[in-house]
Every structure is written in structure tokens, then in C-alpha cells.
Write a protein that holds these residues in place. Structure first.
Motif, PDB file in Angstrom:
ATOM      1  N   GLU A 175       0.816  -1.212   0.000  1.00 34.20           N
ATOM      2  CA  GLU A 175       0.000   0.000   0.000  1.00 34.20           C
ATOM      3  C   GLU A 175       0.853   1.266   0.000  1.00 34.20           C
ATOM      4  OE1 GLU A 175      -3.266  -0.308   2.790  1.00 34.20           O
ATOM      5  OE2 GLU A 175      -3.320   1.874   2.966  1.00 34.20           O
ATOM      6  N   TYR A 216       2.349   1.847  -3.346  1.00 37.67           N
ATOM      7  CA  TYR A 216       1.302   2.285  -4.266  1.00 37.67           C
ATOM      8  C   TYR A 216       1.019   3.777  -4.087  1.00 37.67           C
ATOM      9  CZ  TYR A 216      -2.982   2.010  -7.041  1.00 37.67           C
ATOM     10  OH  TYR A 216      -3.937   2.193  -8.009  1.00 37.67           O
ATOM     11  N   LEU A 244       1.562   6.631  -6.900  1.00 37.80           N
ATOM     12  CA  LEU A 244       0.494   7.541  -7.335  1.00 37.80           C
ATOM     13  C   LEU A 244       0.911   9.004  -7.173  1.00 37.80           C
ATOM     14  CD1 LEU A 244      -2.647   5.657  -5.964  1.00 37.80           C
ATOM     15  CD2 LEU A 244      -1.966   5.935  -8.352  1.00 37.80           C
ATOM     16  N   HIS A 249      -5.952   3.690 -11.490  1.00 40.51           N
ATOM     17  CA  HIS A 249      -6.346   2.753 -10.439  1.00 40.51           C
ATOM     18  C   HIS A 249      -7.247   1.638 -10.983  1.00 40.51           C
ATOM     19  CE1 HIS A 249      -7.101   1.355  -6.420  1.00 40.51           C
ATOM     20  NE2 HIS A 249      -8.401   1.428  -6.618  1.00 40.51           N
ATOM     21  N   ARG A 257      -5.276  -0.591 -13.729  1.00 45.63           N
ATOM     22  CA  ARG A 257      -3.854  -0.891 -13.529  1.00 45.63           C
ATOM     23  C   ARG A 257      -3.493  -2.294 -13.988  1.00 45.63           C
ATOM     24  NH1 ARG A 257      -6.438  -1.062  -8.656  1.00 45.63           N
ATOM     25  NH2 ARG A 257      -5.685  -2.378  -6.952  1.00 45.63           N
ATOM     26  N   ILE A 317     -11.765   7.829   4.529  1.00 43.83           N
ATOM     27  CA  ILE A 317     -10.400   7.399   4.226  1.00 43.83           C
ATOM     28  C   ILE A 317      -9.611   8.492   3.515  1.00 43.83           C
ATOM     29  CG2 ILE A 317      -9.057   5.746   2.885  1.00 43.83           C
ATOM     30  CD1 ILE A 317     -11.332   3.728   3.583  1.00 43.83           C
ATOM     31  N   SER A 318     -10.289   9.234   2.630  1.00 42.43           N
ATOM     32  CA  SER A 318      -9.549  10.252   1.878  1.00 42.43           C
ATOM     33  C   SER A 318      -9.442  11.559   2.655  1.00 42.43           C
ATOM     34  CB  SER A 318     -10.230  10.488   0.527  1.00 42.43           C
ATOM     35  OG  SER A 318     -11.567  10.917   0.714  1.00 42.43           O
ATOM     36  N   LEU A 375     -15.400   0.858  -0.316  1.00 44.64           N
ATOM     37  CA  LEU A 375     -14.357   1.720  -0.884  1.00 44.64           C
ATOM     38  C   LEU A 375     -14.104   1.360  -2.343  1.00 44.64           C
ATOM     39  CD1 LEU A 375     -12.061   3.819  -0.490  1.00 44.64           C
ATOM     40  CD2 LEU A 375     -10.583   1.920   0.165  1.00 44.64           C
ATOM     41  N   HIS A 376     -13.952   0.050  -2.591  1.00 48.90           N
ATOM     42  CA  HIS A 376     -13.653  -0.421  -3.947  1.00 48.90           C
ATOM     43  C   HIS A 376     -14.763  -0.032  -4.923  1.00 48.90           C
ATOM     44  CE1 HIS A 376     -11.722  -2.966  -6.892  1.00 48.90           C
ATOM     45  NE2 HIS A 376     -12.891  -3.504  -7.170  1.00 48.90           N
ATOM     46  N   LEU A 394     -14.968   3.891  -5.374  1.00 46.51           N
ATOM     47  CA  LEU A 394     -13.940   4.445  -6.262  1.00 46.51           C
ATOM     48  C   LEU A 394     -14.224   4.090  -7.716  1.00 46.51           C
ATOM     49  CD1 LEU A 394     -10.749   3.785  -4.110  1.00 46.51           C
ATOM     50  CD2 LEU A 394     -11.801   5.992  -4.629  1.00 46.51           C
ATOM     51  N   ALA A 427      -7.227   7.306  -0.588  1.00 47.06           N
ATOM     52  CA  ALA A 427      -8.324   6.362  -0.824  1.00 47.06           C
ATOM     53  C   ALA A 427      -7.903   5.294  -1.827  1.00 47.06           C
ATOM     54  CB  ALA A 427      -9.562   7.110  -1.322  1.00 47.06           C
ATOM     55  N   LEU A 428      -7.198   5.705  -2.879  1.00 47.07           N
ATOM     56  CA  LEU A 428      -6.774   4.738  -3.901  1.00 47.07           C
ATOM     57  C   LEU A 428      -5.789   3.733  -3.297  1.00 47.07           C
ATOM     58  CD1 LEU A 428      -6.260   7.139  -6.965  1.00 47.07           C
ATOM     59  CD2 LEU A 428      -8.226   5.685  -6.477  1.00 47.07           C
ATOM     60  N   ALA A 429      -4.858   4.238  -2.478  1.00 46.95           N
ATOM     61  CA  ALA A 429      -3.853   3.353  -1.887  1.00 46.95           C
ATOM     62  C   ALA A 429      -4.511   2.341  -0.950  1.00 46.95           C
ATOM     63  CB  ALA A 429      -2.798   4.179  -1.147  1.00 46.95           C
ATOM     64  N   ALA A 430      -5.553   2.796  -0.223  1.00 47.42           N
ATOM     65  CA  ALA A 430      -6.241   1.887   0.701  1.00 47.42           C
ATOM     66  C   ALA A 430      -6.960   0.772  -0.052  1.00 47.42           C
ATOM     67  CB  ALA A 430      -7.236   2.664   1.556  1.00 47.42           C
ATOM     68  N   ASP A 431      -7.194   0.999  -1.357  1.00 47.21           N
ATOM     69  CA  ASP A 431      -7.894   0.005  -2.182  1.00 47.21           C
ATOM     70  C   ASP A 431      -6.898  -0.779  -3.048  1.00 47.21           C
ATOM     71  OD1 ASP A 431     -10.184  -1.283  -3.269  1.00 47.21           O
ATOM     72  OD2 ASP A 431     -10.122   0.057  -4.994  1.00 47.21           O
ATOM     73  N   SER A 432      -5.642  -0.895  -2.568  1.00 45.77           N
ATOM     74  CA  SER A 432      -4.608  -1.477  -3.437  1.00 45.77           C
ATOM     75  C   SER A 432      -4.720  -2.987  -3.574  1.00 45.77           C
ATOM     76  CB  SER A 432      -3.220  -1.109  -2.907  1.00 45.77           C
ATOM     77  OG  SER A 432      -3.029  -1.720  -1.648  1.00 45.77           O
ATOM     78  N   ARG A 433      -5.458  -3.638  -2.695  1.00 46.63           N
ATOM     79  CA  ARG A 433      -5.455  -5.107  -2.706  1.00 46.63           C
ATOM     80  C   ARG A 433      -6.219  -5.713  -3.866  1.00 46.63           C
ATOM     81  NH1 ARG A 433      -6.739  -7.441   3.184  1.00 46.63           N
ATOM     82  NH2 ARG A 433      -5.303  -6.169   4.405  1.00 46.63           N
ATOM     83  N   ARG A 434      -7.335  -5.079  -4.237  1.00 48.44           N
ATOM     84  CA  ARG A 434      -8.187  -5.707  -5.248  1.00 48.44           C
ATOM     85  C   ARG A 434      -7.791  -5.235  -6.637  1.00 48.44           C
ATOM     86  NH1 ARG A 434     -13.725  -6.355  -4.351  1.00 48.44           N
ATOM     87  NH2 ARG A 434     -14.202  -7.226  -2.319  1.00 48.44           N
ATOM     88  N   THR A 435      -7.006  -6.055  -7.316  1.00 47.35           N
ATOM     89  CA  THR A 435      -6.595  -5.715  -8.670  1.00 47.35           C
ATOM     90  C   THR A 435      -7.446  -6.499  -9.652  1.00 47.35           C
ATOM     91  OG1 THR A 435      -4.414  -5.843  -7.709  1.00 47.35           O
ATOM     92  CG2 THR A 435      -4.516  -5.304 -10.034  1.00 47.35           C
TER      93      THR A 435
END
Lengths: 178, 212
Positions: free
Chosen positions: A21, A24, A28, A62, A65, A139-140, A164-165, A168, B9-17
Motif C-alpha cells: 500500500e 502504491y 500515485l 487505479h 492498472r 479514508i480520503s 471503498l472499492h 472508487l 483512498a486509492l492506496a487503501a484500495d490497493s489489494r483488489r486488482t
């Protein structure tokens, strides 16, 4: 690390895609700096904000990727995404400009007194479900971790991650569209 | 929202690729072939004299052309699904299948008497060809467009057209084992029209489905 060459950036991105993380986030930030400099050179007329392009590009990076193959250079991939988003934004803007020419003039007149930035992403955020919006904002903007967000919203961590997923992904889809 | 906040926020969502494009493309093309094969056997099936037909050059040549079309379209489609793809550099490989069929037509015109040309061109099965190649190819095309949507094509319309060519290549390969018309004159005319129909559908579909 502004002058990082493609190899360094690609290594960082590979580490990030491995689930790191921190890496990442660093990637970014570097991508944002590159796209910001790139967009500022290309946006020559008022009304289109380079930072909107930066944010839209980051969202596209994002959600897309997995389209980077990790044995290829990363900058051509990154700039291709930025170009795609810039062209898209210019097309949208051109369409709106024709309709609201007088409004743009008003906007230009009042620009000096503007206080808070009203970026495109704010409008996309508005379209989320309340649950997704509170998770994304926590979170943001509030800078909380997944665990802290779960506690403060009384949710399970997996539910926070899912919200979150999806949130976004929805922002990326709706960015700049009305 | 500031950019540095967005990055949190994007970094916190890094797991799901997302699923890697390689996996997606091979999966999509294998399933597309499976769908096309199922539809083909349900609706048509191979011609009864396929064993003896397989001894003739004209019959085998059909597969050379259709497989060349499918393979080159597949390579191109995979490339075009990446944002940084440079379309100009890779388009020449699309000329392989047309070059083959044109060579086949030229040889056919040399080796066969002129009075047989109209019959060879018109064949007996043109309507079946125009109906069933699109019918066999439409399912695969839909699937390939979905795979394209998972990617990030900078030229969605072009990529959609290539998806149509790949679906057409798959459908035409199967259809070729059914069709009794083996002359390159027939293939060059009717297969081309049928495959072009799928390419047109892909063009329209790509424009909407593969936007990002």
C-alpha cells in the motif's frame, strides 16, 4: 524523486501491484506529479483545470492498472491514459462551453473571489450511495485507515473495503459526466 | 477532494486488482471458440464428405485464410486493449488474410477455365454463408467486447472492429467445414461480406461498450 527514470517508477509500480500500500501511494504521488506537469503544458484555455485531469487520470490508473504489463515501460502507459482523459475532458468541455458561454464569462469574472475549489471529483462523489460516500470520505478527506473507518462507522473491515472499492469504481465511471 | 486525499483512498484500495489482461484474453477467446463450436454443431455441423474434402487443396486453403484472419486479429486486439498501443505500427498484420485470399483468387483464375468462374463465385450456399457466419460469430463478438471493456483501449472503435474480425475468423473457420463451396472466388466474396458484417457490429459495439 522528481527525476526518477522509467525503471525506478516501474519497479515502484511492480512493488505496489504486489499489494504494498505504501509503495502504491508513492507511485500515485509520482504519477500525479508527472501528469500535472504534462497537463499544465497542454491546457491552454481557461475553464479546464489541470488538477481535474490529474485526478481523473489517477482514478483511471487505479481501475485499469491490470492493463499494464509489468515488463513494459510505465510512462508511455501513464501518459496514454492521461491523453485519453484529457481528450475526453476537452470534448466534454467544448460541448458545455457552447451551451453556457455566458455562464463561463460570469465564472471568469468571479474567479478572483473564489474560496474553495470545486473540482469535478466532488460532483462524482455526490452520486455515490451514502454508505460508499462516508467510507470514501473517511479514508480520503479525514485520512482514516480501513480499521479506524470500520470502527467509526460500525462496519466490518471487509464491508469497508468493498464499499471503498465500489465507491472508487463508481467515481471513476461518473467523473465529469452528468 | 484534494489530490493527496484521493491518493489515500486509492492506496487503501490497493489489494483488489483486476484480472490480468493476458488471462482475460486467453479465457475470452477459448470460451468464444467453445460458444461458436456449440452453436455450429447445433445448427449446421460439418459437411458429410469432409473426409474426402480434406484431401483437396481448395478445402484446406479456406482454413488457412480464416485461421490467419483470426490469429492476426487476436494479436492485434490484445495489443489494442492497452492504452499505449500504437495502432499504425500493428495494422499491417491485418493484411495477411486478405493477401492470402487474393493470392488464392489469382491462382484460381489461372487454373480454372473462364466459363466456370461465375458458377464458382456464386456457388450454391451463399445465403447460408451470409446467415450462419454472423449467427455463429455474434456470441463470441459479445464476449470479446466485454473483454475489451475490461481493458483500456485508446481506440475503442477500431478495437471493436478488430473484435468483429476475430469473431468472424472463428465463425468462418467453423463454417468452412460445413460449406461445400471451396473456390477462393466464393470465399473472397461471401465470407468477406459476412465477416465485414461482424466487423461493423464490432465497430458500433466497441464505441459504446469499450469506453472508459
Amino acid at each position: 524523486m522528481n527525476g526518477a527514470d522509467d525503471g525506478d517508477l516501474a519497479r515502484l509500480f511492480r512493488t505496489a501491484l504486489g499489494g504494498d500500500e505504501k509503495a502504491y501511494g508513492d507511485f500515485l504521488h509520482e504519477a500525479a506529479a508527472l501528469v500535472r506537469a504534462w497537463a499544465r503544458r497542454r491546457i491552454v484555455f481557461a475553464g479546464l483545470d489541470p488538477e481535474d485531469i490529474v485526478q481523473e487520470t489517477l482514478l483511471a490508473i487505479h481501475v485499469k492498472r491490470h492493463t499494464w504489463s509489468n515488463d513494459r515501460p510505465v510512462k508511455p502507459w501513464l501518459y496514454a491514459i492521461a491523453r485519453h482523459k484529457l481528450v475526453d475532458a476537452m470534448r466534454r468541455h467544448g460541448r458545455h462551453a457552447r451551451i453556457e458561454l455566458s455562464e463561463v464569462e460570469n465564472e471568469l469574472a468571479t474567479e478572483e473571489t473564489e474560496t474553495a475549489r470545486d473540482w469535478e471529483i466532488g460532483r462524482a462523489l455526490e452520486t455515490l450511495t451514502p454508505g460508499q460516500r462516508s467510507v470514501v470520505t473517511a479514508i480520503s478527506v479525514e485520512g482514516r485507515t480501513i480499521a479506524e473507518t470500520a470502527r467509526s462507522l460500525d462496519m466490518k473491515e471487509t464491508a469497508v473495503r468493498v464499499a471503498l472499492h465500489r465507491g472508487l469504481a463508481a467515481i471513476a465511471r461518473r467523473f465529469g459526466r452528468d | 477532494m484534494e489530490t493527496h486525499e484521493l491518493i489515500k483512498a486509492l492506496a487503501a484500495d490497493s489489494r483488489r486488482t483486476g484480472v490480468p489482461m493476458n488471462t482475460v484474453w486467453w479465457g475470452a477467446v477459448l470460451i468464444a471458440i467453445a460458444i461458436a463450436t456449440t452453436v455450429f454443431f447445433a445448427l449446421l455441423g460439418p459437411r458429410p464428405d469432409i473426409a474426402s474434402a480434406a484431401q483437396t487443396v481448395r478445402f484446406l486453403f479456406k482454413f488457412l485464410v480464416t485461421i490467419a484472419l483470426g490469429a492476426s486479429a487476436f494479436a492485434l486486439l490484445r495489443m489494442l486493449s492497452r492504452p499505449e498501443a500504437d495502432a499504425r505500427g500493428v495494422l499491417p498484420c491485418l493484411a495477411i488474410a486478405p493477401a492470402l485470399i487474393l493470392a488464392g483468387v489469382a491462382i484460381e483464375l489461372i487454373v480454372s477455365p473462364a466459363e466456370t468462374w461465375p458458377a464458382r463465385l456464386v456457388g450454391t450456399n451463399s445465403l447460408v454463408c451470409l446467415t450462419f457466419i454472423p449467427l455463429i460469430g455474434i456470441g463470441p463478438l459479445a464476449l470479446l467486447l466485454l473483454a475489451l471493456r475490461h481493458g483500456a483501449a485508446s481506440h475503442p472503435t477500431l478495437a471493436g472492429a478488430i473484435a468483429g474480425l476475430l469473431a468472424g475468423g472463428i465463425a468462418a473457420t467453423l463454417y468452412a467445414s460445413h460449406c461445400p463451396d471451396d473456390s477462393p472466388l466464393f470465399v473472397a466474396t461471401w465470407y468477406t461480406i459476412a465477416v465485414a458484417g461482424l466487423a461493423l457490429l464490432g465497430t458500433l459495439g466497441g464505441r459504446y461498450v469499450a469506453r472508459w
